[in-house]
Design a protein around this motif. Structure first.
Motif, PDB file in Angstrom:
ATOM      1  N   GLY A 320       0.775  -1.220   0.000  1.00  0.00           N
ATOM      2  CA  GLY A 320       0.000   0.000   0.000  1.00  0.00           C
ATOM      3  C   GLY A 320       0.816   1.284   0.000  1.00  0.00           C
ATOM      4  N   LEU A 321       2.115   1.138   0.038  1.00  0.00           N
ATOM      5  CA  LEU A 321       2.935   2.333   0.117  1.00  0.00           C
ATOM      6  C   LEU A 321       3.457   2.714  -1.259  1.00  0.00           C
ATOM      7  N   ALA A 322       3.499   4.000  -1.497  1.00  0.00           N
ATOM      8  CA  ALA A 322       4.032   4.468  -2.766  1.00  0.00           C
ATOM      9  C   ALA A 322       5.524   4.148  -2.820  1.00  0.00           C
ATOM     10  N   PRO A 323       6.008   3.660  -3.967  1.00  0.00           N
ATOM     11  CA  PRO A 323       7.440   3.388  -4.050  1.00  0.00           C
ATOM     12  C   PRO A 323       8.233   4.686  -3.963  1.00  0.00           C
ATOM     13  N   ILE A 324       9.396   4.610  -3.379  1.00  0.00           N
ATOM     14  CA  ILE A 324      10.249   5.797  -3.249  1.00  0.00           C
ATOM     15  C   ILE A 324      11.511   5.570  -4.077  1.00  0.00           C
ATOM     16  N   ASN A 437       8.959  22.144   1.936  1.00  0.00           N
ATOM     17  CA  ASN A 437       9.633  21.251   2.879  1.00  0.00           C
ATOM     18  C   ASN A 437      11.074  21.689   3.142  1.00  0.00           C
ATOM     19  N   ARG A 440      10.866  24.594   5.620  1.00  0.00           N
ATOM     20  CA  ARG A 440      10.411  24.136   6.935  1.00  0.00           C
ATOM     21  C   ARG A 440      11.538  23.480   7.726  1.00  0.00           C
ATOM     22  N   HIS A 441      12.480  22.856   7.032  1.00  0.00           N
ATOM     23  CA  HIS A 441      13.518  22.128   7.755  1.00  0.00           C
ATOM     24  C   HIS A 441      14.853  22.847   7.796  1.00  0.00           C
ATOM     25  N   LEU A 479      15.626  16.446   2.192  1.00  0.00           N
ATOM     26  CA  LEU A 479      14.185  16.337   2.405  1.00  0.00           C
ATOM     27  C   LEU A 479      13.369  16.846   1.221  1.00  0.00           C
ATOM     28  N   ARG A 483      12.782  13.466  -6.654  1.00  0.00           N
ATOM     29  CA  ARG A 483      13.724  12.357  -6.750  1.00  0.00           C
ATOM     30  C   ARG A 483      13.920  11.963  -8.213  1.00  0.00           C
TER      31      ARG A 483
ATOM     32  N   MET B 380      -4.092   6.540   2.213  1.00  0.00           N
ATOM     33  CA  MET B 380      -2.942   5.916   1.575  1.00  0.00           C
ATOM     34  C   MET B 380      -3.264   5.482   0.140  1.00  0.00           C
ATOM     35  N   PRO B 381      -2.308   5.380  -0.756  1.00  0.00           N
ATOM     36  CA  PRO B 381      -0.915   5.726  -0.508  1.00  0.00           C
ATOM     37  C   PRO B 381      -0.678   7.236  -0.624  1.00  0.00           C
ATOM     38  N   CYS B 382       0.169   7.723   0.247  1.00  0.00           N
ATOM     39  CA  CYS B 382       0.585   9.124   0.185  1.00  0.00           C
ATOM     40  C   CYS B 382       1.485   9.279  -1.037  1.00  0.00           C
ATOM     41  N   PRO B 383       1.242  10.288  -1.861  1.00  0.00           N
ATOM     42  CA  PRO B 383       2.056  10.408  -3.078  1.00  0.00           C
ATOM     43  C   PRO B 383       3.535  10.598  -2.804  1.00  0.00           C
ATOM     44  N   TYR B 384       3.873  11.028  -1.597  1.00  0.00           N
ATOM     45  CA  TYR B 384       5.290  11.237  -1.285  1.00  0.00           C
ATOM     46  C   TYR B 384       5.864  10.107  -0.444  1.00  0.00           C
ATOM     47  N   GLY B 385       5.092   9.022  -0.387  1.00  0.00           N
ATOM     48  CA  GLY B 385       5.634   7.798   0.198  1.00  0.00           C
ATOM     49  C   GLY B 385       5.536   7.694   1.707  1.00  0.00           C
ATOM     50  N   LEU B 386       4.892   8.653   2.380  1.00  0.00           N
ATOM     51  CA  LEU B 386       4.801   8.575   3.832  1.00  0.00           C
ATOM     52  C   LEU B 386       3.891   7.420   4.243  1.00  0.00           C
ATOM     53  N   ASP B 387       4.204   6.836   5.383  1.00  0.00           N
ATOM     54  CA  ASP B 387       3.304   5.831   5.950  1.00  0.00           C
ATOM     55  C   ASP B 387       2.510   6.526   7.050  1.00  0.00           C
ATOM     56  N   LEU B 431      12.563   6.997   5.310  1.00  0.00           N
ATOM     57  CA  LEU B 431      12.084   7.715   4.119  1.00  0.00           C
ATOM     58  C   LEU B 431      10.580   7.910   4.144  1.00  0.00           C
ATOM     59  N   ARG B 432       9.909   7.253   5.087  1.00  0.00           N
ATOM     60  CA  ARG B 432       8.448   7.376   5.145  1.00  0.00           C
ATOM     61  C   ARG B 432       8.010   8.128   6.390  1.00  0.00           C
ATOM     62  N   HIS B 436       9.051  14.005   5.731  1.00  0.00           N
ATOM     63  CA  HIS B 436       8.915  14.020   4.277  1.00  0.00           C
ATOM     64  C   HIS B 436       7.562  14.547   3.811  1.00  0.00           C
ATOM     65  N   CYS B 437       6.703  14.910   4.764  1.00  0.00           N
ATOM     66  CA  CYS B 437       5.400  15.479   4.378  1.00  0.00           C
ATOM     67  C   CYS B 437       5.617  16.886   3.855  1.00  0.00           C
TER      68      CYS B 437
END
Lengths: 499, 472
Positions: A320-324, A437, A440-441, A479, A483, B380-387, B431-432, B436-437
């Motif tokens: 369920g997670l988007a690939p990074i 982002n 922010r960081h 951050l 990518r 989910m899924p977050c487009p930036y890959g966060l869990d 990375l999640r 990264h939000c």
């Protein structure tokens, strides 16, 4: 005497090995001084206290440094000991000093250092050779073992935690080759590396000639049986002439116990009732094989350095997670050196590439360079993390003065580079996505988000970098959601500034 | 005498000592009056109780200005039970209101707080029916002049509203009349509603006629108005017989964090108390928020008083200050009524140790509200890959277990910090994680709990940064 030497050597070797293996910061904070006691780093960092300490120790006790402080020396003793346990009949024999090679090696070393080419000189610097062996060969196993423990730990226990540690192939090759060469030399001839190639050994050797305490042969008791010479891993006892070459003696005390007549004593030279010949023989060079393998090793290393930058890509796909996509290193015009390194010049002229900072970096920012001009010296990059504001670990552990100590406050005001924004890659500018982002960081607030449309202050905004306030920590680069190449990245500065 | 009674007496002794002289006479009288009352139902449920809640009579407090003996538990008539009529409209369930009122009076509650605006304007009428079935001298009626709408600002309209209250409540006098929610709209509104139209003078006149036995106000909002009214009291322009304020263990020190317009209950209460004005307490549960607690706080509550509900702690806190006349609770359900009666029969005021525990709990609750994520995965899924759910799960878990350091001065700071950060890396790959939000707001529209996910992410990230940088 030997017993004391062995105990001290084991303690020091274990501590320094742990220093390179430990990732929790405990060893680095407790006994990183052991790295600072190393001779060449101390000379490079102009550490007067350590230099005078070692000078005094050598003038008093002989080359004890080589026996109990130098980790590479102790490592060779262990290899030699094992080899003698396996081949019981094997023994050492006296060989004349190859002084021309020693002087040549030391001169080359000094010239390279003066020319600021510490990274090439580092190939024969004993302490950093040891560091490279441990970090490239042992540390990966250590980290794997830790990670297995961490993975199997109970949920509420936080003793072990997962650590990421990757060694690039060139470093493994360098580490393995170094180890093989040193180990073969030690297996066959004990301390031959220390007494032919090692610049620290040569420097200390010529000082040790004048040491106060030294092993001496009592000619009234000596029967010239040669038992001591067969035990001498430095091959420096000429039993036939009853002479000891003090430039090569590492004060290991092995000879003392070997003499059934108790004819060798470790005593002050002033009390020398028994004359001992100083030996200064010059014989045909026997270092050919060494030289050849060194040349081979350099060639192999250089060849592989370029090709092996492709490290194993970690790909995680979990449903369920988007690939990074993995981040890739941007093409920096100017490289970044760690805060505290003052300037590129200072860094490359001091760093012996011992890898202590690389292995201590908790943020995965430092790694050995695969670039030919700075080969093995650490470089800063932000694909796996960024140079966090609260961290000054590398500056605290560096023994060679390549990274000078910084307080946390100094660290956050030291400018090592500046961020560069790439409009064409930024999703705020190209796709109209609310992001920010990077701003922010940013730990120094050097990035301001500027609305694209001045009439819509809450609309899409793009980053504006105040390069005067930017310290080049790479938080923005690391951050950035873009990518594999971030839309904002850091360009290094040749000379660091304080903001 | 049975051991059971022994313990009652001991607790009563403690309680009397705490309450002071005024309380003593009230409670002794209350005790006599309640002798023989059916407390069976209450005490049976608490027979194994660690506390003495539910084993004595309802605690009473005396109003110094009128001498009224008021039950510490007041009935708030803002959320009366509803039912659906034949045409599908929601109407007040009068039968249930009567039942609740009877039960309340039977168990010692004698203060009923209503307003012309409550329950779409039907509260006074319903309470009028329920209360008029009991002798008028067995209860006190509190209602308000709720002339908020500018249409009701003219003198005649305001007086009409007041007279209508008397009619709806089927009485010819009001025990406690409040100027409703002074402070809302600031000084301007205060002047419009009560000064310029002469209504305050009118109400003072009604008080001297005995139509209003106690005149006071309820306060929300602008502190300037509150201070102004007390200044009037100091200058003897008007004498306030009581005042109603919001008080609970969160509002005591953290009112501003809950609502920037509000003022710490500690200030409000102390201002009233040093003038001898009794305080009526509203929002003891802060809109139900204090009826539940996270695991960490709950554990502490249960360890100390295993049989008490979470709400009971809030009610005991609200009833503890001696200047509190009554604590209002809008009890829609019989279960709430019974639980509250049990808590206050008799009230065991919080010990200094308990007060400090509640203060810590409040610090914690205010600083670390859990995220109401149900892990439904709709975001989910977050487009930036966060869990996203994993991040919330880790954060909530730490909060619920009380394993979130609140400051670097915490005795367990180092351990907790380590556990939080290592646990975070374990629960969520780096990375999640929340840093990264980017705040693209893609998730917001999917969340059935209406959690503002990017905001929560940034809050968690900021906290993690504080831990990492050691700036907590």
């Amino acid at each position: 005497m030997k017993f004391i030497r062995v105990i001290l050597a084991i303690i020091v070797l274990s501590a320094i090995t742990l220093l390179f293996l430990d990732f929790s910061g405990t060893a680095a904070s407790a006994w990183s001084f052991l790295a600072k006691w190393q001779l060449i780093p101390a000379i490079l960092s102009l550490n007067v206290a350590v230099m005078s300490g070692l000078l005094i120790a050598t003038l008093l006790l002989g080359r004890v440094y080589c026996s109990v402080i130098c980790p590479l020396g102790i490592m060779q003793d262990i290899v030699a000991w094992i080899s003698r346990r396996i081949h019981r009949r094997k023994h050492y024999s006296y060989s004349p000093a190859i002084s021309w090679l020693r002087i040549a090696m030391l001169s080359i070393f000094v010239i390279l250092i003066t020319l600021g080419m510490a990274s090439i000189a580092a190939f024969i610097e004993p302490y950093s050779e040891f560091g490279r062996i441990v970090t490239s060969l042992i540390k990966p196993l250590y980290v794997d073992a830790n990670n297995i423990l961490a993975a199997n730990e109970a949920a509420d226990s936080y003793r072990f935690y997962h650590v990421d540690y990757h060694v690039a192939l060139p470093m493994v090759i360098v580490g393995a080759t170094t180890f093989l060469i040193i180990a073969i030399l030690a297996w066959r001839g004990g301390r031959s590396y220390c007494n032919t190639i090692c610049p620290a050994g040569t420097i200390l050797g010529y000082l040790a000639q004048y040491s106060w305490l030294r092993p001496m042969i009592d000619h009234s008791k000596c029967v010239s049986c040669g038992a001591c010479a067969r035990k001498c891993k430095a091959s420096c006892i000429d039993a036939r002439h009853g002479a000891i070459d003090y430039t090569r003696c590492v004060s290991c005390m092995d000879c003392l116990d070997s003499c059934s007549k108790h004819a060798i004593i470790y005593a002050p030279r002033t009390s020398a009732r028994h004359h001992t010949h100083d030996h200064e023989g010059e014989t045909a060079p026997s270092g050919n094989s060494t030289d050849r393998s060194r040349r081979d090793f350099l060639t192999v290393g250089a060849l592989l350095a370029g090709s092996a930058a492709i490290s194993a890509q970690e790909k995680i796909f979990d449903g369920g997670l988007a690939p990074i996509t993995e981040k890739l290193k941007p093409n920096r015009r100017t490289r970044i050196t760690p805060p505290g390194s003052v300037s590129h010049r200072n860094f490359s002229s001091h760093c012996t590439a011992c890898q202590l900072c690389v292995t201590s970096c908790p943020n995965n920012v430092l790694r050995p360079s695969s670039d030919i001009s700075t080969f093995m010296q650490p470089e800063v990059s932000f694909e796996n993390g960024y140079c966090r504001p609260e961290c000054n670990t590398c500056s605290n552990v560096c023994p060679a003065g390549a990274i000078l100590p910084l307080t946390r406050e100094e660290r956050t005001t030291t400018q090592t580079g500046h961020a560069v924004w790439l409009r064409d890659a930024c999703i705020a500018a190209t796709k109209g996505v609310h992001c920010g982002n990077c701003a922010r960081h940013c730990p120094t607030g050097a990035i301001t988000m500027v609305p694209v449309d001045p009439d819509k202050p809450k609309g899409i905004a793009i980053p504006a970098v105040d390069t005067e306030r930017c310290i080049g920590c790479g938080a923005c680069e690391n951050l950035c959601p873009v990518r594999p190449y971030s839309a904002i990245y850091v360009e290094g500065h040749e000379v660091h500034r304080s903001i | 005498m049975s051991p059971h009674n022994d313990s009652t007496i001991i607790s009563r002794r403690n309680f009397l000592r705490t309450l002071g002289a005024a309380g003593i006479s009230a409670s002794i009288l209350a005790c006599k009056r309640k002798a023989g009352i059916d407390t069976h139902e209450i005490s049976s449920s608490a027979s194994q109780s660690s506390s003495n809640a539910g084993t004595g009579p309802m605690t009473m407090r005396e109003n110094p200005s009128s001498g009224d003996r008021v039950s510490i538990l007041g009935y708030g008539c803002m959320r009366l039970p509803e039912t659906t009529n034949a045409s599908g409209e929601k109407i007040i369930d009068q039968e249930q209101v009567n039942h609740l009122t009877d039960y309340a009076i039977e168990h010692g509650i004698n203060y009923f707080d209503t307003s012309p605006v409550y329950c779409k304007g039907k509260s006074e009428h319903a309470m009028g029916i329920a209360l008029s079935r009991h002798p008028r001298n067995t209860y006190y009626i509190a209602t308000k002049l709720s002339n908020f709408a500018p249409a009701t600002w003219p003198r005649e309209e305001s007086i009409k509203m007041y007279r209508n209250s008397l009619k709806e409540l089927r009485t010819d006098y009001i025990d406690y009349l409040l100027l409703h929610a002074i402070g809302q709209g600031g000084m301007e509104s205060w002047n419009n509603r009560y000064i310029d139209n002469g209504i305050l003078d009118f109400l003072i006149a009604e008080r001297s006629k005995g139509k209003i036995r106690n005149l006071g106000f309820s306060y929300h909002g602008d502190i300037e108005v509150f201070d102004h009214l007390l200044e009037m009291h100091d200058k003897e322009e008007v004498k306030w017989d009581f005042a109603q304020i919001q008080l609970n263990y969160l509002d005591w020190h953290h009112a501003k964090e809950i609502n920037p317009r509000n003022t710490d209950a500690e200030y409000l209460y102390n201002e009233l108390h040093r003038r001898g004005i009794p305080a009526v307490i509203m929002e003891p549960l802060l809109g139900g928020r204090l009826a539940t607690a996270n695991d960490h706080v709950l554990e502490e509550f249960k360890r100390r008083r295993p049989d008490d509900s979470v709400a009971a702690w809030a009610f005991r806190f609200a009833g503890t200050p001696e200047g509190v006349l009554t604590v209002l609770s809008g009890m829609t359900y019989m279960e709430h009524l019974k639980d509250n009666i049990r808590t206050y029969s008799s009230l065991e005021p919080c010990t200094p140790d308990e007060l400090s525990m509640l203060s810590n709990a409040a610090d914690y609750i205010v600083k670390f509200p859990t995220v109401p994520c149900t892990a439904c995965q709709y975001c989910m899924p977050c487009p930036y890959g966060l869990d996203i759910p994993a991040i919330f799960a880790h954060y909530n878990k730490c909060i619920n277990e009380g394993r979130v350091p609140t400051s670097s001065q915490d005795p367990e700071y180092a351990t907790l910090r380590r556990a939080f950060l290592i646990g975070y890396d374990r629960a969520v790959p780096r990375l999640r994680q929340a840093n990264h939000c980017i705040g693209c707001n893609e998730c917001v529209k999917h969340c059935p709990q209406s959690i503002y996910i990017p905001g929560e992410m940034q809050k968690i990230d900021a906290y993690v940064e504080q831990l990492k940088q050691g700036t907590l």
